[in-house]
Structure formats: C-alpha cells, structure tokens
Scaffold this motif. Structure first.
Motif, mmCIF file in Angstrom:
data_model
loop_
_atom_site.group_PDB
_atom_site.id
_atom_site.type_symbol
_atom_site.label_atom_id
_atom_site.label_comp_id
_atom_site.label_asym_id
_atom_site.label_seq_id
_atom_site.Cartn_x
_atom_site.Cartn_y
_atom_site.Cartn_z
ATOM 1 N N ILE A 1 -7.442 -0.773 3.201
ATOM 2 C CA ILE A 1 -8.827 -1.146 3.477
ATOM 3 C C ILE A 1 -8.828 -2.511 4.135
ATOM 4 O O ILE A 1 -8.273 -3.476 3.597
ATOM 5 N N THR B 1 -16.055 -2.768 6.547
ATOM 6 C CA THR B 1 -14.721 -2.372 6.084
ATOM 7 C C THR B 1 -14.250 -1.185 6.897
ATOM 8 O O THR B 1 -15.052 -0.346 7.312
ATOM 9 N N THR C 1 -11.186 1.789 6.734
ATOM 10 C CA THR C 1 -10.122 2.400 5.938
ATOM 11 C C THR C 1 -9.133 3.083 6.865
ATOM 12 O O THR C 1 -9.504 3.874 7.732
ATOM 13 N N ASN D 1 -5.650 5.412 7.135
ATOM 14 C CA ASN D 1 -4.760 6.352 6.459
ATOM 15 C C ASN D 1 -3.345 6.116 6.993
ATOM 16 O O ASN D 1 -3.039 6.430 8.128
ATOM 17 N N THR E 1 -3.413 4.432 1.787
ATOM 18 C CA THR E 1 -4.518 3.884 2.579
ATOM 19 C C THR E 1 -4.514 2.365 2.528
ATOM 20 O O THR E 1 -3.998 1.747 1.576
ATOM 21 N N CYS F 1 0.838 -1.198 0.000
ATOM 22 C CA CYS F 1 0.000 0.000 0.000
ATOM 23 C C CYS F 1 0.873 1.247 0.000
ATOM 24 O O CYS F 1 2.067 1.176 0.256
#
Length: 388
Positions: A333, A361, A363, A365, A331, A328
C-alpha cells in the motif's frame, strides 16, 4: 738486541690484542626474514656453527615485558622444524639445523650463549630477555672470549634464515576510478568508496565527485547513501556500527562485527574527522575478515566490483515515499496523491510495474514478483521495500 726487543714488543701486542673483545658478528632486526610469534617486542636469535662457516638468525616477537630464553628457543623449534636442541633445563648439550643443504650440530663442542655480546649470567631456563636483545649461541671451541668470561664473540657472518612456509603478502584489493560505474555528486575531484562484507565474495565500490578541496568521510558516505538507497549506515560517536547494502535478494550487513576502515590503505577512525581529497579511496569492512597489522592497518583481499548505476531511480531523492507493509508478501500500500505514476523498479533499476495513482492510497499486487529489493517512486519521492 734491538731486533729482539722489537720482536718481543710485537709478540706482546699480538697477545694483548687476542684478549681484547673481538667484534661479534651480528645482524640487524630489519634484515630478519623469518619472524615467529606476535607482539610489539622483538628479539633476534642467532646460532653460529663456525666450523661450517655459517651462522643463522631468526626473529621472535612477543608482548610480555620479558621472556625466558628457553621459552623463546622452544617456540622457534616448534615453528621451524629445521631447528632443534637438546637441553635439560640447566644446560644445552647440542643444537641442530637440518635442511636440504645443511646438517649442522655442536655435539661435543660445549655450546655457550651471549646476550648483546656479553656472556649470559644465568642458565637458559632462568635467563630473561627483553625487547631489542640479541641472543647468540656458539661453540666454546671457536669463540674468542675474555679471561674473566665476561664476553664472547664469533666472527662468522650471520645470515637470516628464510621463512620455510612463506605466505603470500596480503594486498588490499581496490579498484581504479576508470572502472567505477556509478558516480554520485559533481565536481572536479574524485574519490572512491568501497564496502567489504565478510560473507560476500565481492566488495562493492561507488564513485564520489566533489568541488571542495576536501570533505569528510561522513559527508561522502551520507551523500552516497542519500543518492543510492540500497546503501545505508548507522553510527555512534563518529564510529560506524553498521553498513547495509541491499544487493539483489540479499541484505548485506556488517553488524554485529566491529567495523574498521582505512584511508588510502592506512588506518582511520572517526568519520566526521577524517578528510578525503582528490584521488583518495576509503574502504570499510568487518574486523572479523580483515588482515590487520600491529598499526591497526586493515587489508581485505576480496575482489572489488563496481556497483551498477540504478538506472531509472532518481539520483537524489528529496523525500521518502510512505509504503507498508515493509517487508511485504503479496501487496504493498503506497500513500499517494491523485495523479502521476507509481513506478516499481528492481535493484538493477529496471521498471517491473507501473500504475496511475487515483486516490490517496494505491495498492500494488506484487505476488508475482521475485523475492528481493525493490524501489517505489511517485511524484519525486522514493522508498525501498523488501519483497519476501
């Protein structure tokens, strides 16, 4: 009259004994200190400078079924600057040995040579030797020989020459059980697993505990990888094809290098057939950076460091958490269920982020996180991700 006959008998006996084969002074291959060449066949090469009361011996190894005496002598002279000789491909006119103590030669002494105590039948450029042979050069002037020249002998004791450029003996680097920081499994028996990556300044070690009298290497390795998600392996037919350790910001892998391993310092192969016992250690690494002897025993001298226990990460993760993308950038998920914490650990086990899941889900950062390996945990499931 009787005294005269007795004297004549003694004289004849002495004369006869001078023609009998004298014991040629030689040396066993196991006593050789300086071996030149590589291979499974061994030949001992000796030069006797009898007038100086010294004879020196070298060992030579090769793989071919046979080799020429000339090629062997040329190889020894190329490897050891103390030895040289003059020859025209037909005969040898002189041999030399020079170091800080000796300045030896046979100039004018008509050098001759024997193989296994018998006079060589061919010139040195045509004569072949095979595994186990002993070649010996010496002066015709100081040799005892048969009337038919079938044998010669020199009785000066033979001394093995030392290696002019001794290399330090390679010692397989390992680690004591008392220095292991991360133990996996439980039981009264303990073994150590070490991974050695060629481009890494350290090799890394895990501890493994078990109750059974013995377990296979495959079982030990699988249990360690299931507990420590930083480590993983690939195998085919019982042979490892890769060993990966996610260490900090680096992903260490052995593939495409051929993976070899030893068991208590001895050669081992199929991981499903090799059994370990209490006190054993297993060490795997790349063939390319291993020192390997003729028995395929590998040694790695890279210092072994105990891996840290990834504190905060479950020792036995039952299921893997679904995360994407992986690797990644900004972000992540995470597939979750509502409730419970989503926790992010770094490779050292420290918590770097935590949030509560409110939907199916979540998310995250991760833009501010440094590049490297991280572990994400939620409701007993865990996965590792790489942050670019």
């Amino acid at each position: 009259m009787k005294k005269a006959l007795l004297f004549l008998s003694i004289f004849c006996a002495c004369l006869f004994s001078s023609k009998a084969q004298s014991p040629d002074s030689t040396i066993a291959a196991s006593d050789i200190q300086y071996w030149i060449g590589n291979g499974s066949n061994e030949v001992v090469f000796i030069v006797s400078w009898d007038e100086s009361n010294v004879a020196f011996a070298w060992g030579y190894r090769f793989n071919d079924d046979a080799m020429l005496v000339m090629d062997l002598m040329d190889s020894i002279a190329a490897a050891d600057s103390r030895f040289s000789y003059d020859g025209d491909g037909g005969t040898v006119s002189d041999l030399y040995y020079q170091d800080a103590q000796y300045d030896l030669s046979m100039n004018g002494d008509f050098p001759m040579y024997i193989i296994n105590g018998l006079t060589a039948q061919l010139g040195y450029a045509s004569q072949e030797v095979v595994d186990g042979d002993i070649i010996k050069w010496g002066s015709y002037m100081t040799a005892t020989f048969a009337d038919d020249w079938s044998w010669m002998a020199w009785t000066t004791p033979v001394t093995p020459v030392s290696d002019p450029n001794p290399q330090p003996q390679n010692v397989d680097a390992t680690i004591a059980a008392s220095d292991i920081q991360y133990w996996i499994g439980s039981g009264n028996n303990e073994a150590i697993f070490i991974g050695n990556w060629c481009n890494e300044p350290n090799a890394y070690a895990w501890g493994y505990r078990f109750d059974a009298d013995s377990v296979t290497v495959a079982t030990m390795l699988s249990d360690i990888c299931n507990a420590d998600l930083r480590l993983s392996f690939s195998e085919s037919g019982g042979f490892l094809t890769d060993l990966v350790f996610l260490h900090g910001q680096d992903s260490l892998a052995i593939a495409p290098d051929y993976i070899v391993y030893n068991h208590n310092g001895q050669y081992a192969d199929i991981v499903s057939n090799e059994y370990i016992h209490n006190g054993d250690y297993i060490k795997m690494g790349g063939y390319g950076c291993a020192d390997m002897d003729e028995n395929w025993v590998s040694t790695w001298t890279t210092p072994v460091v105990a891996v840290a226990d990834p504190v905060g990460i479950q020792e036995h993760a039952m299921t893997k958490l679904s995360v994407y993308p992986n690797p990644c950038v900004n972000t992540i998920i995470v597939k979750t269920v509502a409730g419970g914490n989503v926790t992010v650990f770094n490779a050292q086990g420290a918590v770097v982020m935590s949030t509560t899941a409110t939907d199916d889900t979540t998310t995250l950062n991760v833009q501010t996180l440094s590049s490297g390996v991280y572990f994400i945990q939620h409701e007993g499931a865990i996965s590792k991700v790489i942050k670019k």
